[in-house]
Design a protein around this motif. Structure first.
Motif, PDB file in Angstrom:
ATOM      1  N   GLU A 216       0.829  -1.219   0.000  1.00 63.70           N
ATOM      2  CA  GLU A 216       0.000   0.000   0.000  1.00 63.70           C
ATOM      3  C   GLU A 216       0.860   1.265   0.000  1.00 63.70           C
ATOM      4  OE1 GLU A 216      -3.071  -0.496   3.013  1.00 63.70           O
ATOM      5  OE2 GLU A 216      -2.995   1.684   3.298  1.00 63.70           O
ATOM      6  N   GLU A 217       2.014   1.184   0.658  1.00 64.99           N
ATOM      7  CA  GLU A 217       2.896   2.356   0.716  1.00 64.99           C
ATOM      8  C   GLU A 217       3.876   2.393  -0.454  1.00 64.99           C
ATOM      9  OE1 GLU A 217       4.425   3.185   4.639  1.00 64.99           O
ATOM     10  OE2 GLU A 217       2.494   2.731   5.570  1.00 64.99           O
ATOM     11  N   GLY A 218       3.650   1.513  -1.418  1.00 63.11           N
ATOM     12  CA  GLY A 218       4.477   1.550  -2.626  1.00 63.11           C
ATOM     13  C   GLY A 218       5.868   0.984  -2.436  1.00 63.11           C
ATOM     14  N   ILE A 219       6.031   0.128  -1.422  1.00 62.57           N
ATOM     15  CA  ILE A 219       7.354  -0.450  -1.145  1.00 62.57           C
ATOM     16  C   ILE A 219       7.390  -1.884  -1.676  1.00 62.57           C
ATOM     17  CG2 ILE A 219       8.937  -1.160   0.683  1.00 62.57           C
ATOM     18  CD1 ILE A 219       7.805   1.185   2.375  1.00 62.57           C
ATOM     19  N   ASP A 220       8.250  -2.125  -2.652  1.00 62.12           N
ATOM     20  CA  ASP A 220       8.367  -3.438  -3.289  1.00 62.12           C
ATOM     21  C   ASP A 220       9.403  -4.240  -2.495  1.00 62.12           C
ATOM     22  OD1 ASP A 220       8.257  -5.536  -5.034  1.00 62.12           O
ATOM     23  OD2 ASP A 220       9.375  -4.540  -6.639  1.00 62.12           O
ATOM     24  N   TYR A 221       8.950  -4.940  -1.473  1.00 57.80           N
ATOM     25  CA  TYR A 221       9.859  -5.568  -0.512  1.00 57.80           C
ATOM     26  C   TYR A 221      10.248  -6.968  -0.977  1.00 57.80           C
ATOM     27  CZ  TYR A 221      11.913  -6.425   4.082  1.00 57.80           C
ATOM     28  OH  TYR A 221      12.799  -6.672   5.107  1.00 57.80           O
ATOM     29  N   ARG A 222      11.470  -7.092  -1.473  1.00 54.38           N
ATOM     30  CA  ARG A 222      11.960  -8.397  -1.940  1.00 54.38           C
ATOM     31  C   ARG A 222      13.163  -8.802  -1.115  1.00 54.38           C
ATOM     32  NH1 ARG A 222      11.444  -8.155  -8.515  1.00 54.38           N
ATOM     33  NH2 ARG A 222       9.487  -6.972  -8.528  1.00 54.38           N
ATOM     34  N   GLY A 223      12.954  -9.771  -0.246  1.00 50.77           N
ATOM     35  CA  GLY A 223      14.047 -10.209   0.604  1.00 50.77           C
ATOM     36  C   GLY A 223      13.487 -10.770   1.883  1.00 50.77           C
ATOM     37  N   LEU A 224      14.365 -10.846   2.877  1.00 46.55           N
ATOM     38  CA  LEU A 224      13.971 -11.408   4.148  1.00 46.55           C
ATOM     39  C   LEU A 224      13.284 -10.380   5.007  1.00 46.55           C
ATOM     40  CD1 LEU A 224      14.324 -13.744   6.197  1.00 46.55           C
ATOM     41  CD2 LEU A 224      15.024 -14.133   3.832  1.00 46.55           C
ATOM     42  N   LEU A 225      12.215 -10.772   5.649  1.00 45.61           N
ATOM     43  CA  LEU A 225      11.602  -9.924   6.658  1.00 45.61           C
ATOM     44  C   LEU A 225      11.534 -10.748   7.933  1.00 45.61           C
ATOM     45  CD1 LEU A 225      10.237  -7.279   7.458  1.00 45.61           C
ATOM     46  CD2 LEU A 225       8.068  -8.294   6.767  1.00 45.61           C
ATOM     47  N   TYR A 226      12.115 -10.201   8.975  1.00 44.61           N
ATOM     48  CA  TYR A 226      12.224 -10.893  10.258  1.00 44.61           C
ATOM     49  C   TYR A 226      11.336 -10.154  11.235  1.00 44.61           C
ATOM     50  CZ  TYR A 226      14.997 -11.649  14.653  1.00 44.61           C
ATOM     51  OH  TYR A 226      15.444 -11.889  15.926  1.00 44.61           O
ATOM     52  N   ALA A 227      10.450 -10.877  11.904  1.00 47.77           N
ATOM     53  CA  ALA A 227       9.666 -10.273  12.975  1.00 47.77           C
ATOM     54  C   ALA A 227      10.100 -10.894  14.296  1.00 47.77           C
ATOM     55  CB  ALA A 227       8.177 -10.489  12.753  1.00 47.77           C
ATOM     56  N   GLY A 228      10.515 -10.038  15.225  1.00 47.50           N
ATOM     57  CA  GLY A 228      10.829 -10.480  16.582  1.00 47.50           C
ATOM     58  C   GLY A 228       9.569 -10.316  17.413  1.00 47.50           C
TER      59      GLY A 228
END
Ligand code: AMP
Ligand code: GLY
Length: 427
Positions: free
Chosen positions: A258-270
């Motif tokens: 929605e914010e126009g961020i093309d997130y390609r990679g690792l996303l880690y949630a602690g």
């Protein structure tokens, strides 16, 4: 495929190891790498120094995929520069990396998109600080910017919180990274690390792990980068993973899009599993360290294909599958860690570096001819996998006992909550 792994820690050694074993991968280069990646031949001696330009190196190596390990280059926009040069990257651009690079941005992002997180106030001066400390009894103080994993403080009293926060605000604690901070309510509960491989729209959750961040046994003492981890986490079964995906990752990925961020990679949630439900303590824009050293040995299949598919924006969800059993990794650190430590000590007992289901990943080491010398605070991460966590821990600690250097220490209780619950005593 030719893959360039950027970074020099235990995480990058583990990534290079798993990528080198991927059917889709022909060549792995780890840069700047460490003593372990050098011994394995993934960091040839003719590579440029650590401060050389990564884009030029990726071009020269004709890398078809770059996997970015550490947060600092991601936050600085290295993935954007690589993509601009036409190179596929597993790692978000600077816009997505703000989820880790600014704790204030991450907090506001979670609030905007309904991701459950601890209540917090943004503070930029002493007056706001006092108001924030008056509002909550038990707090955590977090520097907004990157502080090499040391920017989160758990003060023992209001006075200690105030002192620590003022040292952040005037720049003396963490430079510009602390001139803005969060005063956050302190939560309690078990912690959980969830890693998702993202392609901009879709994501694949890897098996859950738990890190032990404190230096002392029983999870006491100062925070560190992480002293050990295990994977998977008992109780976090398929249904629980689906619930956490729905609560945390679905709104996060939707919010990014929605914010126009093309997130390609690792996303880690602690995450912290509080009595009121799961809360996100932090996002990281990369693989966790040492979680990666425990999670990757639990994957079958082709990690290279998975990461390349994320980089290409078309996630190949079938590229890897979870293996049965459990893995544990224990970090061997240098005297003084997490404070300043001595370097240059010869490490003994490293052979064999790899056996079936047991690996010695290097972190803060460097090769000096035939010798391996310590070169950082977290020196090695020894990983073992077995049918259950107790078996994995026994194999891991057996291997650690044979390795040494002057001042070496490690926690002997990694996985203690699980091992105690399983009736295996305290080790
Ligand atoms: P972070 O770098 O944000 O993950 O914080 C490092 C560690 O500090 C976490 O792994 C937790 O152990 C602890 N921590 C962070 N935020 C909180 C919180 N709101 N309440 C309690 N502990 C926290
Ligand atoms: N182990 C925590 C981190 O990678 O930030």
């Amino acid at each position: 495929m030719r893959v360039l792994v950027i970074g020099s820690g235990g995480r990058e050694h583990a990534l290079a190891w798993r990528l080198a074993a991927s059917p889709s991968v022909r060549t792995v280069v780890a840069w700047p790498g460490n003593g372990g990646t050098a011994l394995a031949g993934w960091t040839p001696p003719d590579l440029p120094p650590a401060d050389a330009d990564a884009v030029a190196l990726a071009g020269r190596l004709q890398a078809q995929l770059v996997v970015l390990g550490p947060e600092a280059p991601l936050v600085a926009g290295l993935a954007d520069r690589l993509r601009a040069a036409g190179i596929a990257v597993c790692g978000p651009g600077a816009d997505g990396a703000r989820l880790e690079g600014s704790k204030v941005f991450a907090k506001q992002f979670m609030q905007r998109h309904g991701v459950p997180t601890a209540a917090a106030r943004t503070v930029t001066d002493a007056a706001e600080l006092d108001a924030a400390l008056d509002a909550v009894a038990d707090v955590v103080v977090k520097a907004d910017g990157l502080a090499a994993g040391k920017g989160v403080l758990l003060p023992e009293s209001r006075e200690a919180a105030r002192r620590a926060a003022l040292a952040m605000l005037d720049g003396s604690a963490f430079g510009d990274a602390g001139r803005r901070l969060l005063v956050e309510e302190r939560l309690t509960g078990r912690e959980l690390s969830l890693l998702a491989v993202c392609d901009g729209r879709d994501y694949l959750l890897l098996p859950a792990s738990q890190d032990h961040k404190r230096a002392g046994e029983g999870d006491r003492g100062p925070n560190t980068g992480g002293m050990g981890a295990y994977c998977p986490v008992p109780g976090v079964d398929g249904a629980e993973m689906a619930r956490l995906a729905e609560l945390v990752f679905a709104p996060t990925l939707a919010g990014l899009a929605e914010e126009g961020i093309d997130y390609r990679g690792l996303l880690y949630a602690g995450l912290m599993m509080t009595p009121a439900g799961p809360r996100v303590l932090e996002y990281n824009c990369r693989f966790g360290d040492p979680e990666t050293q425990a999670v990757l040995p639990m994957l079958d299949g082709d990690l290279g294909r998975l990461l390349a598919s994320a980089a290409a924006g078309a996630l190949d969800r079938g590229a890897v599958t979870a293996r049965p059993g459990a893995a544990i990794t224990v970090v061997m650190a240098a005297a003084g860690y997490p404070g300043p430590c001595e370097k240059g000590r010869p490490v003994t007992g490293l052979d064999p570096g790899e056996e079936p289901d047991r690996q010695v990943f290097h972190a803060g080491t460097r090769r000096d001819g035939e010798r391996i010398l310590t070169a950082g605070g977290r020196v090695l991460a020894v990983t073992a996998r077995a049918a259950d966590l107790a078996g994995a821990a026994a194999r891991c600690y057996e291997r650690l006992a044979g390795i040494g250097f002057e001042g070496a220490w490690y926690r002997r209780d990694i996985g203690w909550q699980v091992l105690a619950a399983a009736g295996g005593g305290d080790e």
